[in-house]
Design a protein around this motif. Structure first.
Motif, PDB file in Angstrom:
ATOM      1  N   ASP A 243       0.811  -1.215   0.000  1.00 45.39           N
ATOM      2  CA  ASP A 243       0.000   0.000   0.000  1.00 45.39           C
ATOM      3  C   ASP A 243       0.850   1.274   0.000  1.00 45.39           C
ATOM      4  O   ASP A 243       0.479   2.275   0.583  1.00 45.39           O
ATOM      5  N   GLY A 244       2.001   1.234  -0.667  1.00 45.55           N
ATOM      6  CA  GLY A 244       2.825   2.444  -0.780  1.00 45.55           C
ATOM      7  C   GLY A 244       4.294   2.206  -0.538  1.00 45.55           C
ATOM      8  O   GLY A 244       4.877   1.264  -1.063  1.00 45.55           O
TER       9      GLY A 244
ATOM     10  N   HIS B 113       5.294   6.713   6.287  1.00 49.95           N
ATOM     11  CA  HIS B 113       4.711   5.884   5.230  1.00 49.95           C
ATOM     12  C   HIS B 113       4.106   6.812   4.186  1.00 49.95           C
ATOM     13  O   HIS B 113       3.390   7.756   4.513  1.00 49.95           O
TER      14      HIS B 113
ATOM     15  N   SER C  85       1.573   6.823   1.139  1.00 52.41           N
ATOM     16  CA  SER C  85       0.527   6.092   0.437  1.00 52.41           C
ATOM     17  C   SER C  85       0.678   6.351  -1.059  1.00 52.41           C
ATOM     18  O   SER C  85       1.360   7.304  -1.462  1.00 52.41           O
TER      19      SER C  85
END
Length: 190
Positions: free
Chosen positions: A68-69, A115, A117
């Motif tokens: 997811d990223g 993180h 995305s």
């Protein structure tokens, strides 16, 4: 890694080479970005005086793709603050403390994790961007940098972000010569 060295000419080029090659040599052998940056700092402190004594700023990171990223684990050593460009058009500063390299045995670097995305970007830049001056001597600055990047229409690819920023700096300076090198690195999660 993106960084900046103190000085110009052959001595600065020697320092740049030392930093680049040290980081490349030790990165596969050390456990994290803080250990790599600390090794670079030791190399700078141990260089012969004839190779210069100037300081270095940098941001060094390790990237891990995820379903997811992109996970980013980075260390900032006295460099300009990285920015995260959100998919909603927002710009957030990554406040990761850390001292200049080549000055003291303990640069007090800290690992910062984030993180990204999909379609979010991490922007690293040198102070040549924020210190670019217009005809009256005013600097471009961090506020103009963030304002140029706010809004999402230009976020389709990393090169679009660089184009927007380049145009904003050129418009601000009115074509005046720049005093310092300008570098930008954009990492966009897919």
């Amino acid at each position: 890694m993106l960084g900046d060295v103190c000085g110009r000419g052959a001595i600065a080029a020697t320092t740049t080479a030392l930093v680049r090659h040290t980081a490349r040599a030790v990165a596969p052998l050390l456990p994290g970005p803080d250990a790599v940056v600390e090794a670079v700092n030791r190399a700078l402190l141990n260089r012969p005086d004839s190779h210069g004594t100037g300081f270095v700023t940098l941001v060094y990171g390790q990237l891990t793709p995820t379903p997811d990223g992109l996970d980013v684990c980075l260390v900032r050593a006295g460099h300009t603050l990285p920015l995260v460009l959100g998919t909603d058009g927002t710009v957030h500063t990554v406040d990761a403390p850390g001292a200049l390299l080549g000055i003291t045995a303990d640069p007090a670097v800290t690992v910062h994790r984030l993180h990204l995305s999909p379609r979010e970007s991490l922007l690293l830049y040198t102070d040549g961007i924020t210190e670019a001056r217009d005809g009256s001597g005013e600097q471009f600055g961090e506020q103009r940098l963030a304002a140029a990047l706010t809004g999402g229409a230009h976020r389709t690819a990393a090169h679009d972000v660089i184009d927007v920023l380049t145009r904003a700096v050129q418009a601000f300076t009115g074509g005046h010569d720049i005093d310092d090198d300008q570098a930008v690195l954009v990492l966009t999660a897919t």
